[in-house]
Scaffold this active site. Structure first.
Site, mmCIF file in Angstrom:
data_model
loop_
_atom_site.group_PDB
_atom_site.id
_atom_site.type_symbol
_atom_site.label_atom_id
_atom_site.label_comp_id
_atom_site.label_asym_id
_atom_site.label_seq_id
_atom_site.Cartn_x
_atom_site.Cartn_y
_atom_site.Cartn_z
ATOM 1 N N HIS A 24 6.943 51.959 -12.741
ATOM 2 C CA HIS A 24 6.414 53.184 -13.347
ATOM 3 C C HIS A 24 7.476 54.266 -13.536
ATOM 4 O O HIS A 24 7.155 55.444 -13.685
ATOM 5 C CB HIS A 24 5.262 53.747 -12.511
ATOM 6 C CG HIS A 24 4.024 52.904 -12.532
ATOM 7 N ND1 HIS A 24 3.956 51.697 -13.179
ATOM 8 C CD2 HIS A 24 2.789 53.102 -12.005
ATOM 9 C CE1 HIS A 24 2.744 51.182 -13.027
ATOM 10 N NE2 HIS A 24 2.018 52.007 -12.333
ATOM 11 N N HIS A 79 -9.157 50.662 -15.414
ATOM 12 C CA HIS A 79 -8.052 51.628 -15.344
ATOM 13 C C HIS A 79 -7.232 51.473 -16.617
ATOM 14 O O HIS A 79 -6.923 50.356 -17.028
ATOM 15 C CB HIS A 79 -7.221 51.320 -14.100
ATOM 16 C CG HIS A 79 -6.079 52.244 -13.842
ATOM 17 N ND1 HIS A 79 -6.050 53.559 -14.235
ATOM 18 C CD2 HIS A 79 -4.888 52.028 -13.199
ATOM 19 C CE1 HIS A 79 -4.909 54.115 -13.858
ATOM 20 N NE2 HIS A 79 -4.184 53.204 -13.232
ATOM 21 N N GLU A 81 -4.107 52.662 -17.339
ATOM 22 C CA GLU A 81 -2.649 52.709 -17.270
ATOM 23 C C GLU A 81 -2.072 51.473 -17.978
ATOM 24 O O GLU A 81 -2.652 50.379 -17.905
ATOM 25 C CB GLU A 81 -2.199 52.769 -15.809
ATOM 26 C CG GLU A 81 -0.820 53.312 -15.610
ATOM 27 C CD GLU A 81 -0.538 53.698 -14.171
ATOM 28 O OE1 GLU A 81 0.557 54.255 -13.934
ATOM 29 O OE2 GLU A 81 -1.384 53.470 -13.280
ATOM 30 N N ASP A 83 0.104 49.180 -17.573
ATOM 31 C CA ASP A 83 0.323 47.881 -16.930
ATOM 32 C C ASP A 83 -0.972 47.099 -16.763
ATOM 33 O O ASP A 83 -0.939 45.903 -16.462
ATOM 34 C CB ASP A 83 1.062 48.019 -15.599
ATOM 35 C CG ASP A 83 0.465 49.043 -14.661
ATOM 36 O OD1 ASP A 83 -0.290 49.922 -15.116
ATOM 37 O OD2 ASP A 83 0.772 48.983 -13.455
ATOM 38 N N HIS A 146 -5.886 56.090 -8.782
ATOM 39 C CA HIS A 146 -5.033 57.268 -8.734
ATOM 40 C C HIS A 146 -4.942 57.988 -10.083
ATOM 41 O O HIS A 146 -4.121 58.899 -10.257
ATOM 42 C CB HIS A 146 -3.629 56.899 -8.246
ATOM 43 C CG HIS A 146 -2.834 56.042 -9.205
ATOM 44 N ND1 HIS A 146 -1.612 56.443 -9.693
ATOM 45 C CD2 HIS A 146 -3.077 54.842 -9.767
ATOM 46 C CE1 HIS A 146 -1.127 55.514 -10.491
ATOM 47 N NE2 HIS A 146 -2.009 54.541 -10.546
ATOM 48 N N ASP A 165 -5.931 49.707 -8.805
ATOM 49 C CA ASP A 165 -4.704 49.931 -8.036
ATOM 50 C C ASP A 165 -4.916 50.033 -6.521
ATOM 51 O O ASP A 165 -3.958 49.897 -5.755
ATOM 52 C CB ASP A 165 -4.002 51.195 -8.538
ATOM 53 C CG ASP A 165 -3.176 50.935 -9.788
ATOM 54 O OD1 ASP A 165 -2.664 49.810 -9.930
ATOM 55 O OD2 ASP A 165 -3.033 51.836 -10.619
ATOM 56 N N TYR A 193 3.551 50.889 -1.069
ATOM 57 C CA TYR A 193 2.793 51.165 -2.297
ATOM 58 C C TYR A 193 1.925 52.404 -2.102
ATOM 59 O O TYR A 193 1.881 53.292 -2.967
ATOM 60 C CB TYR A 193 1.937 49.953 -2.648
ATOM 61 C CG TYR A 193 1.224 50.062 -3.971
ATOM 62 C CD1 TYR A 193 1.778 49.511 -5.121
ATOM 63 C CD2 TYR A 193 0.001 50.714 -4.081
ATOM 64 C CE1 TYR A 193 1.127 49.613 -6.342
ATOM 65 C CE2 TYR A 193 -0.642 50.826 -5.290
ATOM 66 C CZ TYR A 193 -0.082 50.268 -6.417
ATOM 67 O OH TYR A 193 -0.730 50.379 -7.624
ATOM 68 N N HIS A 226 -2.508 44.676 -8.331
ATOM 69 C CA HIS A 226 -1.116 44.338 -8.011
ATOM 70 C C HIS A 226 -1.084 43.577 -6.692
ATOM 71 O O HIS A 226 -1.759 43.950 -5.723
ATOM 72 C CB HIS A 226 -0.255 45.591 -7.858
ATOM 73 C CG HIS A 226 -0.043 46.370 -9.117
ATOM 74 N ND1 HIS A 226 0.738 45.917 -10.155
ATOM 75 C CD2 HIS A 226 -0.503 47.581 -9.498
ATOM 76 C CE1 HIS A 226 0.737 46.813 -11.124
ATOM 77 N NE2 HIS A 226 -0.004 47.832 -10.758
#
Length: 398
Positions: A24, A79, A81, A83, A146, A165, A193, A226
């Site tokens: 990120h 989510h 984001e 990725d 997040h 996440d 993390y 992840h």
């Protein structure tokens, strides 16, 4: 990696990014990472999240291995984001799903990211349930865990929580389950993390864990986006880890993070470390010239005390320390004792500037020490005593 059937009719389809080291743009991923997404084969074939755009070929291959010519009916976007949504537009174009489910904030993010006009998006606030055949899916908004759009998807029939996440780790492996790898390494990477990604949102973590308990959700499998997945007793273990992380109870540990010009500040930091160690405090001494700020933050995360050091530079502090303190402040660590050391030549603002950073982070500040030019034995003794004073403050806190 090939698809893995994690329960009958439920598949991991993710991509393993073996060579990822920058995560990120601000955190290190020394062991690579994975982008986990999932497929439920039911009356309505349901895809949960996608993967980073560069792994579109991998996703297509994995989908074909499981589905053959069968289409995707539903997509769940937990989510937005990149990725995790990097292949969303391609999935919509190729598979033409009947519905795309996302949170209220997810819809806003999806609009902003993809500028779509005719996608079949359906908003699913907390408590919404949909039927996909033999199974149902329910949704729990986890705003700011997040990102504002973050959402948890739960399948009661399989007792699976798809948590995006949350509970993740950056670890590229051929294994898929937490019980297949070294537990100490797993715990270290999970904490790393959390410290660099989730820490500012610890109040949300506590609220979410309480909500899961209040709702009586039985969870036998946790599927983060992840790293490794959790099954059986490891689910309770993972939630216990997150509870402890979010409570931010410090250990008998101090981190001394510094930068130095001609080694004077470095020698002062070493003297402080001696005072701490002689009082039984575990110490990490980390120079910013040799450590990335995300690795430092992983150590700061569970420390009771943070001592920062820099010489004066242009009436302030060295740039690498300014970077570190900016990064740390943004992550909002709690329950810390802070102190500062620094040397100077003709202008001595360093300790004042460092102390201001610590106060801005609401740390309990022990008075710092500054010295002009090269420290002598008397200064080293002051630094040693400062270490002992910080150790006493740690013992009073624990």
């Amino acid at each position: 990696m090939r698809p893995v059937e994690i329960k009958e009719g439920v598949f991991w389809l993710g991509a393993v990014d073996w060579n990822r080291r920058d995560f990120h743009g601000y955190s290190k991923a020394h062991k690579g990472t994975t982008y986990n997404n999932f497929l439920i084969v039911d009356e309505k074939v349901t895809l949960i999240d996608t993967v980073a755009e560069e792994f579109w070929g991998t996703l297509q291959c994995n989908l074909a291995q499981v589905l053959g010519d069968r289409k995707i009916d539903y997509v769940v976007a937990n989510h937005l984001e990149p990725d995790h949504s990097g292949c969303l537009a391609k999935v919509v174009e190729k598979y033409q799903p009947e519905k795309i489910f996302t949170s209220p904030m997810g819809q806003k993010a999806m609009k902003a990211h993809f500028k779509y006009t005719d996608w079949p998006v359906e908003v699913v606030p907390t408590g919404t349930e949909i039927n996909i055949g033999k199974r149902t899916l329910s949704f729990l908004e986890t705003r700011m865990l997040h990102w504002p759009d973050s959402m948890l998807t739960y399948c009661p029939e399989e007792k699976i929580a798809f948590t995006n996440d949350a509970f993740g780790q950056n670890w590229a492996t051929s294994e898929r389950w937490a019980d297949q790898v070294d537990r100490y390494r797993l715990q270290e990477l999970m904490a790393n993390y959390y410290a660099n990604i989730v820490l500012p949102y610890s109040p949300v973590v506590l609220k979410t864990l309480a909500t899961i308990k209040e709702m009586g959700l039985e969870i036998e499998t946790i599927c983060p986006d992840h790293g490794l997945l959790f099954r059986g007793e490891d689910c309770a273990w993972a939630m216990e880890q997150y509870q402890a992380y979010a409570e931010q109870k410090p250990k008998n540990k101090a981190v001394i993070v510094y930068d130095t010009m001609w080694h004077s500040t470095e020698k002062m930091a070493e003297a402080v470390a001696c005072g701490l160690a002689d009082e039984g405090v575990s110490v990490r001494l980390m120079c910013m010239k040799n450590n990335h700020h995300s690795d430092v933050m992983a150590e700061v995360f569970d420390a009771a005390a943070v001592i920062v050091g820099s010489p004066t530079h242009n009436n302030g502090i060295l740039p690498l320390m300014a970077d570190m303190l900016t990064y740390m402040k943004g992550l909002r660590p709690q329950n810390k004792i802070g102190s500062a050391v620094g040397s100077f030549g003709w202008s001595g603002e360093c300790v004042k500037a460092l102390t201001q950073w610590l106060e801005d982070m609401n740390m309990e500040v022990v008075e710092g020490i500054k010295n002009q030019y090269v420290p002598d034995h008397e200064v080293f003794n002051k630094c040693y005593e400062q270490g002992k004073a910080i150790a006493a403050a740690i013992k009073a806190k624990l």
